[in-house]
Design a protein around this motif. Sequence first.
Motif, PDB file in Angstrom:
ATOM      1  N   GLN A 135       0.816  -1.206   0.000  1.00  0.00           N
ATOM      2  CA  GLN A 135       0.000   0.000   0.000  1.00  0.00           C
ATOM      3  C   GLN A 135       0.854   1.262   0.000  1.00  0.00           C
ATOM      4  O   GLN A 135       0.496   2.259  -0.613  1.00  0.00           O
ATOM      5  CB  GLN A 135      -0.957  -0.033   1.188  1.00  0.00           C
ATOM      6  CG  GLN A 135      -1.985  -1.152   1.006  1.00  0.00           C
ATOM      7  CD  GLN A 135      -3.000  -1.224   2.118  1.00  0.00           C
ATOM      8  OE1 GLN A 135      -2.740  -0.780   3.234  1.00  0.00           O
ATOM      9  NE2 GLN A 135      -4.146  -1.789   1.824  1.00  0.00           N
ATOM     10  N   HIS A 136       1.984   1.189   0.658  1.00  0.00           N
ATOM     11  CA  HIS A 136       2.900   2.329   0.601  1.00  0.00           C
ATOM     12  C   HIS A 136       3.387   2.558  -0.826  1.00  0.00           C
ATOM     13  O   HIS A 136       3.575   3.689  -1.253  1.00  0.00           O
ATOM     14  CB  HIS A 136       4.087   2.111   1.554  1.00  0.00           C
ATOM     15  CG  HIS A 136       3.838   2.674   2.916  1.00  0.00           C
ATOM     16  ND1 HIS A 136       3.901   1.929   4.061  1.00  0.00           N
ATOM     17  CD2 HIS A 136       3.498   3.924   3.307  1.00  0.00           C
ATOM     18  CE1 HIS A 136       3.609   2.693   5.107  1.00  0.00           C
ATOM     19  NE2 HIS A 136       3.352   3.907   4.670  1.00  0.00           N
ATOM     20  N   LYS A 137       3.590   1.466  -1.523  1.00  0.00           N
ATOM     21  CA  LYS A 137       3.993   1.608  -2.929  1.00  0.00           C
ATOM     22  C   LYS A 137       2.912   2.318  -3.720  1.00  0.00           C
ATOM     23  O   LYS A 137       3.194   3.184  -4.540  1.00  0.00           O
ATOM     24  CB  LYS A 137       4.241   0.234  -3.549  1.00  0.00           C
ATOM     25  CG  LYS A 137       5.501  -0.413  -3.065  1.00  0.00           C
ATOM     26  CD  LYS A 137       5.721  -1.748  -3.765  1.00  0.00           C
ATOM     27  CE  LYS A 137       6.854  -2.497  -3.089  1.00  0.00           C
ATOM     28  NZ  LYS A 137       7.012  -3.861  -3.607  1.00  0.00           N
ATOM     29  N   ARG A 138       1.673   1.942  -3.462  1.00  0.00           N
ATOM     30  CA  ARG A 138       0.573   2.589  -4.193  1.00  0.00           C
ATOM     31  C   ARG A 138       0.558   4.100  -3.941  1.00  0.00           C
ATOM     32  O   ARG A 138       0.136   4.874  -4.783  1.00  0.00           O
ATOM     33  CB  ARG A 138      -0.794   2.009  -3.772  1.00  0.00           C
ATOM     34  CG  ARG A 138      -1.029   0.558  -4.117  1.00  0.00           C
ATOM     35  CD  ARG A 138      -1.150   0.283  -5.611  1.00  0.00           C
ATOM     36  NE  ARG A 138      -2.051   1.118  -6.366  1.00  0.00           N
ATOM     37  CZ  ARG A 138      -3.316   0.848  -6.661  1.00  0.00           C
ATOM     38  NH1 ARG A 138      -3.855  -0.260  -6.198  1.00  0.00           N
ATOM     39  NH2 ARG A 138      -4.032   1.659  -7.399  1.00  0.00           N
ATOM     40  N   LEU A 139       0.991   4.476  -2.744  1.00  0.00           N
ATOM     41  CA  LEU A 139       1.027   5.910  -2.419  1.00  0.00           C
ATOM     42  C   LEU A 139       2.207   6.615  -3.062  1.00  0.00           C
ATOM     43  O   LEU A 139       2.320   7.833  -3.007  1.00  0.00           O
ATOM     44  CB  LEU A 139       1.102   6.094  -0.906  1.00  0.00           C
ATOM     45  CG  LEU A 139      -0.164   5.770  -0.129  1.00  0.00           C
ATOM     46  CD1 LEU A 139       0.140   5.640   1.354  1.00  0.00           C
ATOM     47  CD2 LEU A 139      -1.217   6.846  -0.357  1.00  0.00           C
ATOM     48  N   GLY A 140       3.088   5.825  -3.651  1.00  0.00           N
ATOM     49  CA  GLY A 140       4.265   6.414  -4.268  1.00  0.00           C
ATOM     50  C   GLY A 140       5.387   6.669  -3.286  1.00  0.00           C
ATOM     51  O   GLY A 140       6.310   7.431  -3.563  1.00  0.00           O
ATOM     52  N   ALA A 141       5.322   6.020  -2.144  1.00  0.00           N
ATOM     53  CA  ALA A 141       6.309   6.261  -1.092  1.00  0.00           C
ATOM     54  C   ALA A 141       7.698   5.840  -1.548  1.00  0.00           C
ATOM     55  O   ALA A 141       7.914   4.695  -1.903  1.00  0.00           O
ATOM     56  CB  ALA A 141       5.920   5.493   0.169  1.00  0.00           C
ATOM     57  N   ASP A 591     -11.108   4.893   2.448  1.00  0.00           N
ATOM     58  CA  ASP A 591     -10.017   3.936   2.347  1.00  0.00           C
ATOM     59  C   ASP A 591      -9.030   4.446   1.302  1.00  0.00           C
ATOM     60  O   ASP A 591      -9.403   4.700   0.163  1.00  0.00           O
ATOM     61  CB  ASP A 591     -10.583   2.573   1.949  1.00  0.00           C
ATOM     62  CG  ASP A 591      -9.486   1.590   1.602  1.00  0.00           C
ATOM     63  OD1 ASP A 591      -8.357   1.767   2.101  1.00  0.00           O
ATOM     64  OD2 ASP A 591      -9.750   0.650   0.835  1.00  0.00           O
ATOM     65  N   PRO A 592      -7.767   4.639   1.710  1.00  0.00           N
ATOM     66  CA  PRO A 592      -6.818   5.241   0.768  1.00  0.00           C
ATOM     67  C   PRO A 592      -6.690   4.457  -0.535  1.00  0.00           C
ATOM     68  O   PRO A 592      -6.561   5.057  -1.601  1.00  0.00           O
ATOM     69  CB  PRO A 592      -5.501   5.267   1.541  1.00  0.00           C
ATOM     70  CG  PRO A 592      -5.706   4.470   2.768  1.00  0.00           C
ATOM     71  CD  PRO A 592      -7.165   4.373   3.014  1.00  0.00           C
ATOM     72  N   VAL A 593      -6.724   3.137  -0.428  1.00  0.00           N
ATOM     73  CA  VAL A 593      -6.535   2.361  -1.655  1.00  0.00           C
ATOM     74  C   VAL A 593      -7.738   2.514  -2.586  1.00  0.00           C
ATOM     75  O   VAL A 593      -7.596   2.666  -3.809  1.00  0.00           O
ATOM     76  CB  VAL A 593      -6.270   0.876  -1.331  1.00  0.00           C
ATOM     77  CG1 VAL A 593      -6.215   0.054  -2.600  1.00  0.00           C
ATOM     78  CG2 VAL A 593      -4.962   0.745  -0.568  1.00  0.00           C
ATOM     79  N   GLN A 594      -8.916   2.547  -1.998  1.00  0.00           N
ATOM     80  CA  GLN A 594     -10.104   2.773  -2.830  1.00  0.00           C
ATOM     81  C   GLN A 594     -10.054   4.149  -3.475  1.00  0.00           C
ATOM     82  O   GLN A 594     -10.413   4.312  -4.640  1.00  0.00           O
ATOM     83  CB  GLN A 594     -11.368   2.670  -1.978  1.00  0.00           C
ATOM     84  CG  GLN A 594     -11.865   1.238  -1.856  1.00  0.00           C
ATOM     85  CD  GLN A 594     -13.089   1.159  -0.956  1.00  0.00           C
ATOM     86  OE1 GLN A 594     -13.763   2.153  -0.711  1.00  0.00           O
ATOM     87  NE2 GLN A 594     -13.365  -0.039  -0.455  1.00  0.00           N
ATOM     88  N   ALA A 595      -9.621   5.126  -2.686  1.00  0.00           N
ATOM     89  CA  ALA A 595      -9.520   6.481  -3.218  1.00  0.00           C
ATOM     90  C   ALA A 595      -8.521   6.517  -4.368  1.00  0.00           C
ATOM     91  O   ALA A 595      -8.752   7.168  -5.389  1.00  0.00           O
ATOM     92  CB  ALA A 595      -9.104   7.459  -2.127  1.00  0.00           C
TER      93      ALA A 595
END
Length: 938
Positions: A135-141, A591-595
């Motif tokens: 999920q951090h990857k999805r955020l571009g972290a 939900d951040p991933v849904q967003a």
Amino acid sequence: MTSKGLNDIPKSYEPAHVEAKWYQFWLEQGYFTPEIDDKKEPFVIIMPPPNVTGELHLGTAFTAIIEDTLIRWHRMQGKPTLWLPGSDHAGIAGQNVVEQLLAEEGISRHTLGREKFLERMWEWMNKYRGIIAAQHKRLGASSDLTRERFTMDPGPSLAVRTTFVNLSKKGLIYRGERIINWCPRCITALSDLEVEHKELSSNLYYVRYRLEGEEDRFITVATTRPETILGDTAVAVNPEDERHKSHLGKQAILPVVGRTIPILADEAVDPAFGTGAVKITPAHDPVDFEVAQRQNLPSINILNLDATMGENAGPYAGLGRFECRQALLEDLEKEGLLVTIEPYVHSVGHCQRCQTMVEPLLSKQWFVNTAPLAKPAHKVVKERQIEIIPERFTKVYLNWMENIRDWCISRQLWWGHRIPAWYCGTCDGDKIDIIPIDEFLRERDLPHGTHTYSKLRELGVSHDEIVRNTDWVTIDLSANPIVATDAPHQCPVCNGTDLLQDPDVLDTWFSSALWPHSTLGWPEETEDFKYFYPTTVMETGYDILFFWVARMIMMGLENTGEIPFHKVYLHGLIRDEKGEKMSKSKGNVVDPVQAIEKYGTDALRFAISTGNSPGNDMRLSPHKLEGSRNFTNKLWNAARFVIGNINSEEATIPVETNLVEDRWILSRLNRLTAEVTELLEQFQLGEAVRRIYDFLWTEYCDWYIEIAKIRLRQDGDGYSPMPVLVHVLETTMRLLHPFMPFITEEIWQQVKESSPSANPGSIMIAPYPTADTETFDADAERDMELVIDIIRSIRNARMESKVDPGRFIEASIIAENAKPTLDALAPAIAALARVRPLTILSNQDGGTSGNEQAKILVLKGAEVVLPLGGMIDVGAERSRLLKEIEANQNEISRIEHLLADTNFLAKAPSHIVDKERQKLDDRNDIQRKLKEKLADLG
RNA sequence: GGGCGGUUAGCUCAGUGGUUAGAGCGCUUGCUUCACACGCAAGAAGUCACAGGUUCAAAUCCUGUACCGCCCACCA
């Protein structure tokens, strides 16, 4: 580079593909891992490790987004930049999650046994650590995954044990019997911080205790928890209280149980409260415990660990605490001892993790003696060696450090860092009480309850079996723990080898407190530790200032002798549209991933960054996310236009231009760069990104691109707007990249070759723009303002006169100083305002008087004449002019008044005075012209 | 009981000693204009909670009041 047609680029931004592609690329290139370079000062953020209790929530996403922005910004400045990610085993919260899963399978951790249970814990942790990382990857972290740490990893675990041993040796960790907060649901002690106080309306019960040997004489006490009467060992009154002087030294008889207890005097009693007589229950109240210590009173524990009544509760043994209260009240009523009941509002502690009402309980636990640690921790903040942002939290921090209390660190859980203390089963054997798990006792046909270690051994149970099947242990005060970082093999006193490790684990915040140094290798003197410690910024939510930040400062100083970080940046909480805290039960969680799936990572990041200021809570709504998504799409299409028009030769021409719109946009770009940099330095991320947004949407898209389109159609004069168009886009992408990493990379990759700037493989490592003050161009800015003003005024006039939007109208502009600019931009003005033909005249070319069929717009620096033929309503025109004249007159009066004020002239800075004078001149000029026009209308 | 924050357009929020207070959403009007209708253009909309004070100048600084929210605290 090959030219791309517009149709080769999708019409709207599609985030999913772009995000996956670039994240993978960055990772492969190793951009997230910094190189140690002793000549450069590193920039370091240790990520607050999210609890591995499930999926990522918006709070952790918020943290990651802010940190990634800071990290990317510094990385682009060429500093060795480390963002160290990790996750937290989450003690009680973690154990609760897995226990709930087990409950669904119909089993408890006790039936499973400690070892098997821990296996399940690890399974869970490993699974969800992976999910959180994904999920951090999805955020571009852009965190350095090669250095990822878990609080229970060998390194951080060794740091925990080492700290425990060191502090014990210094006497800063001790074991003792104190009143602690006990959660009967989690069956563990809690620290004071883990208790949430809630105001509850309950009752204050007045109960009278019969005086021994005196018929029908009583002393009345008031209590909110009548069941604790069973544990009373005295009644106390204030020594000065005349009402009770005669009672002193007498004995009171406890109702129902019939025990006699002394009536004594103690300063702690407030004569103004209740009846002035207080029942003293040392085992269940912190104040009473202190009284008991002073007065040498015994303590009677009436509760079991699950808050049912214990054997000391006599006839009520076995009842739940609230059942007992009810039963006891009824009995008191029957005996006529319940005097009265008053409604009473007071605050009651609840377990932070399960919301169960906690019980103050006398219990033997491990504590950190915090005062000696707090002193230096207070000093470094007071002296600003550590700066807290926003500043106001400094006071909160200092106040907490000044009133700090000892920290209960032992937890009666299985999941966590086991306390590195061992007891000798040989010499301390008969002092060690053990409560084995029920299954084991049944197998062995032993009675339920507590057993001593030696007794079990006599019954033929081996040491190993005891260790494996022990739930919790209580050990006599005289038992002597051996504290060591690694399991000792022999008792130093008797050489016995049957060593029993303390069954408790440490508060999860104990390992968190070491996080900045334990993740970098401490207690080893690793390269990382030497280079990256102390870290630069600790960024986290203000809600864990005490839990975490304060303790990191204490422990960091203690263990390393240095501050753990230079700055603390505290962000607020994310709430829903209505300002409520998000929670699953309220169903208002985003939900951040849904967003991300719906709007894209960059849109989520933008929505969270923009308009947020340090330390303030923010609301996030679907509306905001939509707006942000629209911005990504706007960006995409601006880029689509630019890329679609790139022609390899002309776009690589260096940016060198004398055109006013070019000088204007470049000037604005450099001012933007300066502002953004300054704001970032002050941690004003929200304001910084808002400025970039404004620039891109308004100045770049609405004006510069629109003018550029017209330039592109004017072939043959050897000029192309493409170099500036590309340069500004390329630079703004770099400015924006820390906030919106994916779309900026995608766009940048397509325009970078056309830009004369350095051309590394990724925008991530491209230099962050720096402002070139040489490019600031006040003249161009002023001239463009006039151009914009002219176009707006004409458009406005068209709307007012209801001119068909498709129709071209005739216009002439009369200007003096700005005439060359207007000449140069005439085609743009004509196209954007739909004017044909457009005539630009200088003042000498003659006025406009006598043309009552024209609408005349008087602007600062120019007049616009629109001969609108029959479309002019002379009456309406007159009232419009009158309105304008009036407004203008108000402004003129205001300035005249101001400039007549000698105080203002004497005290205001000269540039302000000049500015006002200039304004007055402009206004007077406009006013004169407006009046002329009015006169012309007749 | 102590402390902190908030009160700015219909809504959500920026702003900060410089005199004409901004954005997004919503609203009104018009536009399928060859980057974008997730868009464009034009507009309406605010005594910056209230009362005092400091200042040449206050939405901004100070004091107080009201309401909302949060944190801390051993009121039995």
